[in-house]
Scaffold this motif. Structure first.
Motif, PDB file in Angstrom:
ATOM      1  N   GLU A  52       0.824  -1.211   0.000  1.00 13.49           N
ATOM      2  CA  GLU A  52       0.000   0.000   0.000  1.00 13.49           C
ATOM      3  C   GLU A  52       0.859   1.262   0.000  1.00 13.49           C
ATOM      4  O   GLU A  52       0.492   2.269  -0.602  1.00 13.49           O
ATOM      5  N   SER A  53       2.007   1.214   0.622  1.00 15.79           N
ATOM      6  CA  SER A  53       2.881   2.391   0.715  1.00 15.79           C
ATOM      7  C   SER A  53       3.447   2.814  -0.639  1.00 15.79           C
ATOM      8  O   SER A  53       3.955   3.926  -0.781  1.00 15.79           O
ATOM      9  N   LEU A  54       3.364   1.949  -1.631  1.00 12.05           N
ATOM     10  CA  LEU A  54       3.870   2.263  -2.966  1.00 12.05           C
ATOM     11  C   LEU A  54       2.872   3.053  -3.809  1.00 12.05           C
ATOM     12  O   LEU A  54       3.197   3.500  -4.905  1.00 12.05           O
ATOM     13  N   PHE A  55       1.663   3.241  -3.280  1.00 12.17           N
ATOM     14  CA  PHE A  55       0.605   3.925  -4.014  1.00 12.17           C
ATOM     15  C   PHE A  55       0.590   5.413  -3.678  1.00 12.17           C
ATOM     16  O   PHE A  55       0.795   5.814  -2.541  1.00 12.17           O
ATOM     17  N   SER A  56       0.309   6.222  -4.691  1.00 15.45           N
ATOM     18  CA  SER A  56       0.254   7.671  -4.548  1.00 15.45           C
ATOM     19  C   SER A  56      -1.027   8.106  -3.834  1.00 15.45           C
ATOM     20  O   SER A  56      -2.053   7.417  -3.905  1.00 15.45           O
ATOM     21  N   GLU A  57      -0.965   9.250  -3.200  1.00 12.46           N
ATOM     22  CA  GLU A  57      -2.183   9.818  -2.613  1.00 12.46           C
ATOM     23  C   GLU A  57      -3.217  10.114  -3.695  1.00 12.46           C
ATOM     24  O   GLU A  57      -4.408  10.099  -3.423  1.00 12.46           O
ATOM     25  N   GLN A  58      -2.766  10.355  -4.916  1.00  9.64           N
ATOM     26  CA  GLN A  58      -3.699  10.549  -6.039  1.00  9.64           C
ATOM     27  C   GLN A  58      -4.549   9.300  -6.244  1.00  9.64           C
ATOM     28  O   GLN A  58      -5.725   9.393  -6.561  1.00  9.64           O
ATOM     29  N   THR A  63      -9.686   5.673  -5.075  1.00  9.05           N
ATOM     30  CA  THR A  63      -9.920   4.367  -4.457  1.00  9.05           C
ATOM     31  C   THR A  63      -9.370   4.413  -3.040  1.00  9.05           C
ATOM     32  O   THR A  63      -8.180   4.652  -2.841  1.00  9.05           O
ATOM     33  N   ASP A  64     -10.238   4.181  -2.062  1.00  8.35           N
ATOM     34  CA  ASP A  64      -9.749   4.267  -0.679  1.00  8.35           C
ATOM     35  C   ASP A  64      -8.913   3.041  -0.305  1.00  8.35           C
ATOM     36  O   ASP A  64      -8.899   2.038  -1.008  1.00  8.35           O
ATOM     37  N   ARG A  65      -8.212   3.163   0.793  1.00  9.01           N
ATOM     38  CA  ARG A  65      -7.287   2.112   1.245  1.00  9.01           C
ATOM     39  C   ARG A  65      -8.016   0.795   1.510  1.00  9.01           C
ATOM     40  O   ARG A  65      -7.493  -0.284   1.222  1.00  9.01           O
ATOM     41  N   LEU A 123       2.036   4.563 -13.229  1.00  5.13           N
ATOM     42  CA  LEU A 123       2.877   5.213 -12.233  1.00  5.13           C
ATOM     43  C   LEU A 123       3.216   6.631 -12.682  1.00  5.13           C
ATOM     44  O   LEU A 123       3.204   6.932 -13.879  1.00  5.13           O
ATOM     45  N   ILE A 124       3.539   7.468 -11.708  1.00  8.05           N
ATOM     46  CA  ILE A 124       4.028   8.819 -11.981  1.00  8.05           C
ATOM     47  C   ILE A 124       5.207   9.110 -11.069  1.00  8.05           C
ATOM     48  O   ILE A 124       5.348   8.485 -10.015  1.00  8.05           O
ATOM     49  N   LYS A 125       6.027  10.050 -11.493  1.00  8.38           N
ATOM     50  CA  LYS A 125       7.077  10.544 -10.610  1.00  8.38           C
ATOM     51  C   LYS A 125       6.520  11.780  -9.931  1.00  8.38           C
ATOM     52  O   LYS A 125       6.094  12.731 -10.595  1.00  8.38           O
ATOM     53  N   GLU A 126       6.478  11.758  -8.611  1.00  7.25           N
ATOM     54  CA  GLU A 126       5.918  12.868  -7.861  1.00  7.25           C
ATOM     55  C   GLU A 126       6.938  13.991  -7.699  1.00  7.25           C
ATOM     56  O   GLU A 126       8.096  13.849  -8.077  1.00  7.25           O
ATOM     57  N   GLU A 127       6.508  15.098  -7.128  1.00 10.73           N
ATOM     58  CA  GLU A 127       7.366  16.271  -6.980  1.00 10.73           C
ATOM     59  C   GLU A 127       8.635  15.976  -6.179  1.00 10.73           C
ATOM     60  O   GLU A 127       9.669  16.582  -6.412  1.00 10.73           O
ATOM     61  N   ASP A 128       8.551  15.039  -5.245  1.00 11.43           N
ATOM     62  CA  ASP A 128       9.737  14.697  -4.447  1.00 11.43           C
ATOM     63  C   ASP A 128      10.631  13.671  -5.146  1.00 11.43           C
ATOM     64  O   ASP A 128      11.538  13.110  -4.539  1.00 11.43           O
ATOM     65  N   GLU A 129      10.339  13.416  -6.441  1.00  9.50           N
ATOM     66  CA  GLU A 129      11.136  12.516  -7.288  1.00  9.50           C
ATOM     67  C   GLU A 129      10.935  11.038  -6.987  1.00  9.50           C
ATOM     68  O   GLU A 129      11.672  10.202  -7.500  1.00  9.50           O
ATOM     69  N   THR A 130       9.954  10.687  -6.142  1.00  5.39           N
ATOM     70  CA  THR A 130       9.651   9.275  -5.924  1.00  5.39           C
ATOM     71  C   THR A 130       8.599   8.838  -6.940  1.00  5.39           C
ATOM     72  O   THR A 130       7.728   9.615  -7.320  1.00  5.39           O
ATOM     73  N   LYS A 132       5.420   6.636  -7.771  1.00  7.02           N
ATOM     74  CA  LYS A 132       4.302   6.030  -7.041  1.00  7.02           C
ATOM     75  C   LYS A 132       3.265   5.497  -8.029  1.00  7.02           C
ATOM     76  O   LYS A 132       3.128   5.988  -9.149  1.00  7.02           O
ATOM     77  N   ILE A 133       2.506   4.529  -7.575  1.00  2.00           N
ATOM     78  CA  ILE A 133       1.448   3.922  -8.382  1.00  2.00           C
ATOM     79  C   ILE A 133       0.204   4.807  -8.323  1.00  2.00           C
ATOM     80  O   ILE A 133      -0.238   5.179  -7.240  1.00  2.00           O
ATOM     81  N   VAL A 134      -0.351   5.127  -9.499  1.00  2.00           N
ATOM     82  CA  VAL A 134      -1.577   5.933  -9.562  1.00  2.00           C
ATOM     83  C   VAL A 134      -2.752   5.147 -10.122  1.00  2.00           C
ATOM     84  O   VAL A 134      -3.895   5.590 -10.003  1.00  2.00           O
ATOM     85  N   SER A 135      -2.488   4.006 -10.744  1.00  2.00           N
ATOM     86  CA  SER A 135      -3.585   3.148 -11.199  1.00  2.00           C
ATOM     87  C   SER A 135      -3.139   1.695 -11.129  1.00  2.00           C
ATOM     88  O   SER A 135      -1.969   1.382 -11.350  1.00  2.00           O
ATOM     89  N   TYR A 136      -4.109   0.827 -10.797  1.00  2.62           N
ATOM     90  CA  TYR A 136      -3.813  -0.596 -10.622  1.00  2.62           C
ATOM     91  C   TYR A 136      -5.047  -1.373 -11.041  1.00  2.62           C
ATOM     92  O   TYR A 136      -6.115  -1.241 -10.434  1.00  2.62           O
TER      93      TYR A 136
END
Length: 145
Positions: A52-58, A63-65, A123-130, A132-136
């Protein structure tokens, strides 16, 4: 008049967007694969909180946790444990410059105990350069017994 030309030139230069785009570079694919490899390792070990930690807040805006964990549980119940995964398709689109963005889509064929699945991960690269998964998306043949 000369002052006006200088001011106009400065405004024009400051308003320009300078971007370079890259599509489907092997290095970008490998960068995204580092995240999907972690995801499948965590799913294989049934470490769902780490997955779950690999998923973006987007992702969680749509989709909730709890729903994500239901997807993990239902896939495990219906299809069985993950035994192997193979990358079948991939695309990357990277923009570097004033309007930077990095987008990745990887499609995997997953071998499982009961039924195999095809999984599409965005996936996307977020502003902090990490990254994260945005769709699954998990697909499996419900009629396959």
């Amino acid at each position: 008049m000369k002052t006006f030309s200088i001011i106009f030139s400065l405004i024009f230069l400051l308003s320009c967007n300078l971007n370079t785009t890259y599509s489907n570079r092997e290095s970008d694919k490998r960068e995204a694969e580092q995240i999907t490899n972690k995801l499948y390792h965590y799913l294989e070990m049934q470490e769902l909180e780490k997955a779950e930690s690999l998923f973006s807040e987007q992702f969680f805006e749509v989709t909730d946790r709890e729903t994500l964990n239901k997807i993990f549980a239902k896939t495990l119940e219906e299809c069985g444990n993950l035994t192997n995964f193979t990358l079948e398709e991939w695309t990357t689109f990277i923009v570097k410059g004033t309007d930077s963005k990095s987008e990745y889509v990887l499609v995997y064929r997953i071998t499982r105990d009961k039924k195999n699945t095809t999984e599409r991960i965005g996936l996307i690269k977020e502003e902090d350069e990490t990254i994260k998964i945005v769709s699954y998306h998990v697909n499996f043949d419900m009629l396959d017994e």
